[in-house]
Enzyme design. Structure first.
Site, PDB file in Angstrom:
ATOM      1  N   HIS A  44     108.752 125.888  56.908  1.00 59.96           N
ATOM      2  CA  HIS A  44     107.501 125.335  56.393  1.00 59.96           C
ATOM      3  C   HIS A  44     106.322 126.012  57.072  1.00 59.96           C
ATOM      4  O   HIS A  44     106.285 126.131  58.296  1.00 59.96           O
ATOM      5  CB  HIS A  44     107.431 123.829  56.665  1.00 59.96           C
ATOM      6  CG  HIS A  44     106.179 123.209  56.138  1.00 59.96           C
ATOM      7  ND1 HIS A  44     106.056 122.783  54.831  1.00 59.96           N
ATOM      8  CD2 HIS A  44     104.977 122.988  56.713  1.00 59.96           C
ATOM      9  CE1 HIS A  44     104.832 122.322  54.642  1.00 59.96           C
ATOM     10  NE2 HIS A  44     104.165 122.428  55.761  1.00 59.96           N
ATOM     11  N   ASP A  87     103.092 109.616  51.753  1.00 60.55           N
ATOM     12  CA  ASP A  87     102.248 110.785  52.042  1.00 60.55           C
ATOM     13  C   ASP A  87     101.335 111.107  50.862  1.00 60.55           C
ATOM     14  O   ASP A  87     100.180 111.481  51.053  1.00 60.55           O
ATOM     15  CB  ASP A  87     103.096 112.007  52.407  1.00 60.55           C
ATOM     16  CG  ASP A  87     102.204 113.194  52.754  1.00 60.55           C
ATOM     17  OD1 ASP A  87     101.444 113.083  53.735  1.00 60.55           O
ATOM     18  OD2 ASP A  87     102.223 114.192  52.024  1.00 60.55           O
ATOM     19  N   ARG A 114      93.070 110.612  52.809  1.00 60.55           N
ATOM     20  CA  ARG A 114      92.540 111.416  53.919  1.00 60.55           C
ATOM     21  C   ARG A 114      91.554 112.457  53.416  1.00 60.55           C
ATOM     22  O   ARG A 114      90.531 112.725  54.040  1.00 60.55           O
ATOM     23  CB  ARG A 114      93.694 112.114  54.665  1.00 60.55           C
ATOM     24  CG  ARG A 114      94.497 111.157  55.519  1.00 60.55           C
ATOM     25  CD  ARG A 114      95.780 111.809  55.997  1.00 60.55           C
ATOM     26  NE  ARG A 114      95.556 113.011  56.770  1.00 60.55           N
ATOM     27  CZ  ARG A 114      96.412 114.037  56.840  1.00 60.55           C
ATOM     28  NH1 ARG A 114      97.556 114.005  56.158  1.00 60.55           N
ATOM     29  NH2 ARG A 114      96.145 115.076  57.566  1.00 60.55           N
ATOM     30  N   SER A 164     102.528 113.927  58.192  1.00 60.21           N
ATOM     31  CA  SER A 164     102.497 114.292  56.770  1.00 60.21           C
ATOM     32  C   SER A 164     103.510 115.416  56.502  1.00 60.21           C
ATOM     33  O   SER A 164     104.335 115.337  55.580  1.00 60.21           O
ATOM     34  CB  SER A 164     101.073 114.744  56.416  1.00 60.21           C
ATOM     35  OG  SER A 164     101.032 115.425  55.197  1.00 60.21           O
ATOM     36  N   LYS A 183     107.889 114.976  54.988  1.00 59.19           N
ATOM     37  CA  LYS A 183     108.423 115.692  53.813  1.00 59.19           C
ATOM     38  C   LYS A 183     109.629 116.545  54.204  1.00 59.19           C
ATOM     39  O   LYS A 183     110.590 116.652  53.456  1.00 59.19           O
ATOM     40  CB  LYS A 183     107.318 116.548  53.188  1.00 59.19           C
ATOM     41  CG  LYS A 183     106.282 115.690  52.467  1.00 59.19           C
ATOM     42  CD  LYS A 183     105.104 116.475  51.954  1.00 59.19           C
ATOM     43  CE  LYS A 183     104.097 116.769  53.016  1.00 59.19           C
ATOM     44  NZ  LYS A 183     102.750 117.080  52.631  1.00 59.19           N
TER      45      LYS A 183
HETATM   46  N1  URA Z   1      99.859 120.052  54.933  1.00 57.13           N
HETATM   47  C1  URA Z   1     100.405 118.819  54.724  1.00 57.13           C
HETATM   48  O1  URA Z   1     101.415 118.690  54.053  1.00 57.13           O
HETATM   49  N2  URA Z   1      99.799 117.772  55.298  1.00 57.13           N
HETATM   50  C2  URA Z   1      98.694 117.863  56.056  1.00 57.13           C
HETATM   51  O2  URA Z   1      98.220 116.865  56.562  1.00 57.13           O
HETATM   52  C3  URA Z   1      98.124 119.153  56.265  1.00 57.13           C
HETATM   53  C4  URA Z   1      98.744 120.241  55.687  1.00 57.13           C
END
Ligand code: URA
Length: 433
Positions: A82, A161, A168, A183, A187
């Site tokens: 990621h 999220d 946010r 966040s 995932k």
């Molecule tokens: N990418 C994400 O998935 N979440 C965040 O808070 C910032 C970047």
């Protein structure tokens, strides 16, 4: 338990219990806690922070707010990577086929572009026929048979999220290490892989511009992953300049193809090899220099590129575009950005490069906006290069209806010039394994 009391506690900077965090996440996901209380909670977290334990509890509660992917039917070691987001960052298109060509199983869920940063799904969708929306069964089958598949996040994965991120975005609460870490990691945990490598970008084109903050984010995410029983590591990599020369979806796919054929830009090749080697190390296949050399060999012997073609075919993409990237349609129009001075390029405001490519149509101003898969930028000069007045800095690609003036101005402003040869920062600052 009352949300009001949880808000009071966080406002005073006290540590929340696992039950209080779960109460908030579950209540907000179900719609029982309103946006105004969730907004107050997010702001309190931004201002008062969270302990590592609170952050881990938040991440796990978020990951469990929806479906969790079960990869246990896949034989072999499952891996995921990621990136925290960058400009010209097409490493997933390179790293995933390399790993699959070495026998690892990469079940990757990716996102679309966000703000000035590009997204893997948008890039893949520039390949005619490529399907990024596989049903769960087809996704698992593709991973089992081909060794890798990249799909967009499915319906009910981490709904907490989805809601929190949208809130946010409009309450100035994006820049908070516990909130970003939870966040991203919620995932990754829900996506199910055993080994997770995080590419934490730092510099002018990253969400985290400061190296120390990037370190904190990387360490927080690695801790969360390990706490949840996943083999997790991180590389902190430079986003103080775009990665490679191509910015924009089909342009980046073409550059990824060149890199998988061993003819890519040096910086992109090096970061991709280091990321793939990091995952080889996490999965216990090989370590250090040996892992690096194994990955390099997969590019040299053509196996990584062969696996990439197999992946594209398995997801319905037209492989003839991968074999012969000249087949990608060209944007309607092109323009050359000329230098208005002479000197060395000292650095680039990489966020501006991303914004310029969005202005040309390669990204979205608003969620759901259409994008132009062929729009973008091919940089001709990057930090360290000497440029004469009137020389081409970059080529811009855009649709007939787009006026490139705004993008030209933004991109020109991104370049910083000077008289002396600049020191170029490292591509990889730190490895946390
Ligand atoms: N990418 C994400 O998935 N979440 C965040 O808070 C910032 C970047």
């Amino acid at each position: 338990m009352r949300m009001y009391d949880i808000l009071q506690k966080k406002k005073r900077g006290e540590v929340l219990s696992r039950e209080e965090i779960r109460f908030f996440v579950e209540g907000y996901t179900k719609g029982e806690i309103p946006d105004y209380q969730a907004s107050a909670w997010l702001m309190a977290v931004c201002l008062k922070g969270m302990t590592d334990r609170e952050t881990a509890d938040l991440t796990i509660a978020m990951a469990q707010s929806g479906d969790m992917l079960d990869l246990s039917s896949i034989e072999g070691v499952t891996v995921d990577k990621h990136s925290t987001g960058g400009v010209g960052d097409k490493t997933s298109l390179i790293v995933i086929p390399i790993l699959a060509s070495l026998g690892l199983k990469a079940a990757k869920m990716s996102g679309r572009g966000l703000g000035h940063t590009g997204g893997t799904i948008d890039k893949l969708e520039s390949i005619p026929g490529f399907c990024t929306e596989l049903k769960q069964e087809a996704f698992l089958k593709a991973v089992q048979t081909t060794g890798a598949a990249i799909v967009s996040q499915t319906g009910n994965l981490v709904p907490a999220d989805k809601k929190l991120y949208a809130l946010r975005d409009v309450t100035a609460t994006v820049e908070s290490i516990p909130l970003i870490a939870s966040s991203i990691m919620s995932k990754k945990l829900a996506a199910g892989a055993q080994c997770i490598l995080l590419d934490v970008k730092t510099g002018s084109g990253a969400f985290m511009k400061d190296l120390e903050e990037s370190r904190k984010l990387a360490r927080t995410m690695v801790e969360i992953g390990r706490h949840a029983g996943r083999k997790t590591g991180a590389l902190i990599t430079d986003m103080g300049r775009p990665l490679g020369y191509a910015i924009g979806n089909s342009l980046e796919v073409i550059e990824a193809c060149e890199t998988l054929r061993g003819k890519g830009p040096i910086d992109l090749t090096e970061v991709s090899i280091r990321l793939a080697a990091g995952l080889l190390e996490l999965s216990g296949f090989s370590k250090g220099e040996e892992a690096y050399e194994r990955v390099k060999l997969q590019i040299q012997n053509g196996q990584a590129f062969a696996k990439w073609k197999e992946m594209v075919m398995a997801q319905g993409g037209d492989v003839s575009f991968i074999e012969n990237p000249d087949k990608f349609p060209k944007a309607d129009k092109t323009a050359s950005l000329l230098s208005d001075r002479e000197g060395y390029i000292l650095s680039m405001d990489t966020e501006k490069c991303g914004v310029a490519s969005v202005e040309l149509g390669a990204g979205r101003e608003r969620k759901g906006d259409p994008i132009d898969p062929y729009a973008g930028i091919l940089l001709r000069k990057k930090p360290g290069d000497f440029v004469r007045k009137g020389e081409i800095l970059a080529e811009l690609f855009f649709a007939e209806k787009v006026n490139p003036a705004a993008a030209e101005k933004t991109l020109l402003e991104a370049y910083r010039f000077g008289d002396a040869v600049p020191a170029i920062p490292p591509l990889v600052y730190e490895s946390i394994m």
